[in-house]
Design an enzyme around this catalytic site. Structure first.
Site, PDB file in Angstrom:
ATOM      1  N   GLY A   1     -11.041  -5.733  -2.247  1.00  0.00           N
ATOM      2  CA  GLY A   1     -11.395  -6.291  -3.556  1.00  0.00           C
ATOM      3  C   GLY A   1     -12.302  -5.451  -4.430  1.00  0.00           C
ATOM      4  O   GLY A   1     -12.257  -5.560  -5.652  1.00  0.00           O
TER       5      GLY A   1
ATOM      6  N   GLU B   1     -19.541  -5.127  -2.965  1.00  0.00           N
ATOM      7  CA  GLU B   1     -18.531  -6.167  -2.764  1.00  0.00           C
ATOM      8  C   GLU B   1     -18.015  -6.656  -4.107  1.00  0.00           C
ATOM      9  O   GLU B   1     -18.735  -6.601  -5.104  1.00  0.00           O
ATOM     10  CB  GLU B   1     -19.195  -7.355  -2.064  1.00  0.00           C
ATOM     11  CG  GLU B   1     -18.712  -7.764  -0.724  1.00  0.00           C
ATOM     12  CD  GLU B   1     -17.242  -8.079  -0.542  1.00  0.00           C
ATOM     13  OE1 GLU B   1     -16.374  -7.598  -1.290  1.00  0.00           O
ATOM     14  OE2 GLU B   1     -16.963  -8.820   0.396  1.00  0.00           O
ATOM     15  N   ASP B   2     -16.790  -7.168  -4.131  1.00  0.00           N
ATOM     16  CA  ASP B   2     -16.282  -7.797  -5.344  1.00  0.00           C
ATOM     17  C   ASP B   2     -17.005  -9.116  -5.601  1.00  0.00           C
ATOM     18  O   ASP B   2     -17.538  -9.362  -6.662  1.00  0.00           O
ATOM     19  CB  ASP B   2     -14.756  -7.997  -5.265  1.00  0.00           C
ATOM     20  CG  ASP B   2     -14.301  -8.681  -3.968  1.00  0.00           C
ATOM     21  OD1 ASP B   2     -15.148  -8.990  -3.094  1.00  0.00           O
ATOM     22  OD2 ASP B   2     -13.088  -8.908  -3.827  1.00  0.00           O
TER      23      ASP B   2
ATOM     24  N   ASP C   1     -19.279 -15.189  -1.573  1.00  0.00           N
ATOM     25  CA  ASP C   1     -19.019 -16.627  -1.644  1.00  0.00           C
ATOM     26  C   ASP C   1     -19.897 -17.310  -0.586  1.00  0.00           C
ATOM     27  O   ASP C   1     -21.076 -17.556  -0.834  1.00  0.00           O
ATOM     28  CB  ASP C   1     -17.511 -16.823  -1.415  1.00  0.00           C
ATOM     29  CG  ASP C   1     -17.057 -18.257  -1.555  1.00  0.00           C
ATOM     30  OD1 ASP C   1     -17.753 -19.038  -2.213  1.00  0.00           O
ATOM     31  OD2 ASP C   1     -15.988 -18.607  -1.020  1.00  0.00           O
TER      32      ASP C   1
ATOM     33  N   THR D   1     -18.797 -12.771   5.085  1.00  0.00           N
ATOM     34  CA  THR D   1     -18.264 -11.403   5.161  1.00  0.00           C
ATOM     35  C   THR D   1     -19.412 -10.390   5.123  1.00  0.00           C
ATOM     36  O   THR D   1     -19.507  -9.507   5.989  1.00  0.00           O
ATOM     37  CB  THR D   1     -17.285 -11.136   3.990  1.00  0.00           C
ATOM     38  OG1 THR D   1     -16.284 -12.145   3.998  1.00  0.00           O
ATOM     39  CG2 THR D   1     -16.644  -9.766   4.099  1.00  0.00           C
ATOM     40  N   LEU D   2     -20.307 -10.543   4.131  1.00  0.00           N
ATOM     41  CA  LEU D   2     -21.396  -9.566   4.002  1.00  0.00           C
ATOM     42  C   LEU D   2     -22.372  -9.664   5.168  1.00  0.00           C
ATOM     43  O   LEU D   2     -22.957  -8.660   5.574  1.00  0.00           O
ATOM     44  CB  LEU D   2     -22.129  -9.738   2.673  1.00  0.00           C
ATOM     45  CG  LEU D   2     -21.542  -8.924   1.524  1.00  0.00           C
ATOM     46  CD1 LEU D   2     -22.389  -9.087   0.269  1.00  0.00           C
ATOM     47  CD2 LEU D   2     -21.446  -7.438   1.877  1.00  0.00           C
TER      48      LEU D   2
ATOM     49  N   ASP E   1      -8.054 -10.819  -5.738  1.00  0.00           N
ATOM     50  CA  ASP E   1      -6.664 -11.231  -5.548  1.00  0.00           C
ATOM     51  C   ASP E   1      -6.523 -12.701  -5.169  1.00  0.00           C
ATOM     52  O   ASP E   1      -7.474 -13.342  -4.732  1.00  0.00           O
ATOM     53  CB  ASP E   1      -6.032 -10.417  -4.422  1.00  0.00           C
ATOM     54  CG  ASP E   1      -6.580 -10.825  -3.052  1.00  0.00           C
ATOM     55  OD1 ASP E   1      -7.812 -10.826  -2.879  1.00  0.00           O
ATOM     56  OD2 ASP E   1      -5.775 -11.162  -2.168  1.00  0.00           O
TER      57      ASP E   1
ATOM     58  N   ARG F   1      -4.683  -8.276  -8.712  1.00  0.00           N
ATOM     59  CA  ARG F   1      -5.772  -7.291  -8.687  1.00  0.00           C
ATOM     60  C   ARG F   1      -5.735  -6.392  -9.929  1.00  0.00           C
ATOM     61  O   ARG F   1      -6.737  -5.815 -10.323  1.00  0.00           O
ATOM     62  CB  ARG F   1      -5.648  -6.392  -7.439  1.00  0.00           C
ATOM     63  CG  ARG F   1      -5.847  -7.107  -6.122  1.00  0.00           C
ATOM     64  CD  ARG F   1      -5.993  -6.084  -5.004  1.00  0.00           C
ATOM     65  NE  ARG F   1      -5.786  -6.632  -3.677  1.00  0.00           N
ATOM     66  CZ  ARG F   1      -6.710  -7.249  -2.943  1.00  0.00           C
ATOM     67  NH1 ARG F   1      -7.928  -7.410  -3.415  1.00  0.00           N
ATOM     68  NH2 ARG F   1      -6.428  -7.700  -1.743  1.00  0.00           N
TER      69      ARG F   1
HETATM   70  P1  IMP Z   1     -17.351 -14.919   1.861  1.00  0.00           P
HETATM   71  O1  IMP Z   1     -17.250 -14.316   3.229  1.00  0.00           O
HETATM   72  O2  IMP Z   1     -17.125 -16.408   1.892  1.00  0.00           O
HETATM   73  O3  IMP Z   1     -18.633 -14.566   1.150  1.00  0.00           O
HETATM   74  O4  IMP Z   1     -16.114 -14.403   1.029  1.00  0.00           O
HETATM   75  C1  IMP Z   1     -16.120 -13.183   0.431  1.00  0.00           C
HETATM   76  C2  IMP Z   1     -14.723 -12.661   0.234  1.00  0.00           C
HETATM   77  O5  IMP Z   1     -13.799 -13.712  -0.060  1.00  0.00           O
HETATM   78  C3  IMP Z   1     -14.676 -11.749  -0.972  1.00  0.00           C
HETATM   79  O6  IMP Z   1     -14.856 -10.428  -0.584  1.00  0.00           O
HETATM   80  C4  IMP Z   1     -13.303 -12.009  -1.547  1.00  0.00           C
HETATM   81  O7  IMP Z   1     -12.381 -11.121  -0.950  1.00  0.00           O
HETATM   82  C5  IMP Z   1     -12.956 -13.418  -1.137  1.00  0.00           C
HETATM   83  N1  IMP Z   1     -13.216 -14.394  -2.228  1.00  0.00           N
HETATM   84  C6  IMP Z   1     -14.199 -15.317  -2.301  1.00  0.00           C
HETATM   85  N2  IMP Z   1     -14.133 -16.035  -3.433  1.00  0.00           N
HETATM   86  C7  IMP Z   1     -13.071 -15.542  -4.113  1.00  0.00           C
HETATM   87  C8  IMP Z   1     -12.492 -15.845  -5.411  1.00  0.00           C
HETATM   88  O8  IMP Z   1     -12.932 -16.716  -6.183  1.00  0.00           O
HETATM   89  N3  IMP Z   1     -11.410 -15.093  -5.768  1.00  0.00           N
HETATM   90  C9  IMP Z   1     -10.887 -14.109  -4.974  1.00  0.00           C
HETATM   91  N4  IMP Z   1     -11.409 -13.780  -3.778  1.00  0.00           N
HETATM   92  C10 IMP Z   1     -12.490 -14.498  -3.350  1.00  0.00           C
HETATM   93 MG    MG Z   2     -13.487  -8.825  -0.561  1.00  0.00          MG
END
Ligand code: IMP
Ligand code: MG
Length: 171
Positions: free
Chosen positions: A41, A95-96, A99, A103-104, A155, A161
């Protein structure tokens, strides 16, 4: 029918990235900066961001994947590890979107084991209110609370994208 509703324009994105790049350049001017983009992303954001950082730095990538459709699977899989040695270097993860923060958090744990001198996080979009893990994002482009967004690298099942701006996706 799938609808794309404009959320952040190309101009707003570029103006904010210029500010972020200036701040990062100031903060890292006497450091040994390595910028690591989290695939996939972040690739468009990273490409624009580094061109706004007028100090020497290295670029590398890490791959992580957790999402299918609009929900995280909760399982984070590393699809690529960094090639550069990071020991005693100043690492900035890009990171993009952050949420839940899972992931981070996983990536931060992994990079910490490689003994960087410092480790900070940068995200174009910070969905702070949905955070489930305690992580500190030092550079955030935009704060959003709701919606699933696509475009500018982000995406939905690998599509959208390529859009130059950011949209809310309504299905
Ligand atoms: P986390 O692990 O919940 O913080 O999710 C992070 C990852 O989820 C990001 O790197 C994105 O790839 C994906 N993601 C979370 N929210 C969105 C969104 O609104 N649109 C697209 N991808 C998202
Ligand atoms: Mg991502």
């Amino acid at each position: 029918m799938t609808k794309l509703i404009p959320r952040i324009t190309e101009q707003e994105i570029q103006a904010r990235i210029a500010e972020m790049g200036r701040q990062i350049a100031l903060d890292y001017k006497d450091k040994d900066l390595v910028i690591i983009g989290i695939l996939k992303g972040s690739f468009i954001f990273l490409a624009d961001l580094i061109r706004q950082i007028p100090i020497d730095h290295d670029v590398d990538f890490m791959g992580a994947s957790s999402y299918e459709g609009q929900e995280s699977t909760g399982q984070i899989v590393f699809t690529k590890q960094p090639d550069l040695a990071l020991k005693n270097r100043d690492v900035l993860l890009v990171e993009d979107i952050v949420d839940t923060g899972r992931t981070l958090m996983k990536i931060t744990e992994f990079i910490t084991l490689l003994n960087p001198r410092s480790l900070k996080l940068c995200a174009l979009i910070n969905k702070q209110e949905r955070r489930q893990m305690h992580i500190d994002v030092s550079y955030s482009g935009f704060f959003l609370n709701d919606g699933f967004i696509v475009g500018y690298g982000l995406d939905y099942n690998e599509k959208y994208r390529n859009l130059p701006a950011i949209y809310d996706l309504k299905i």
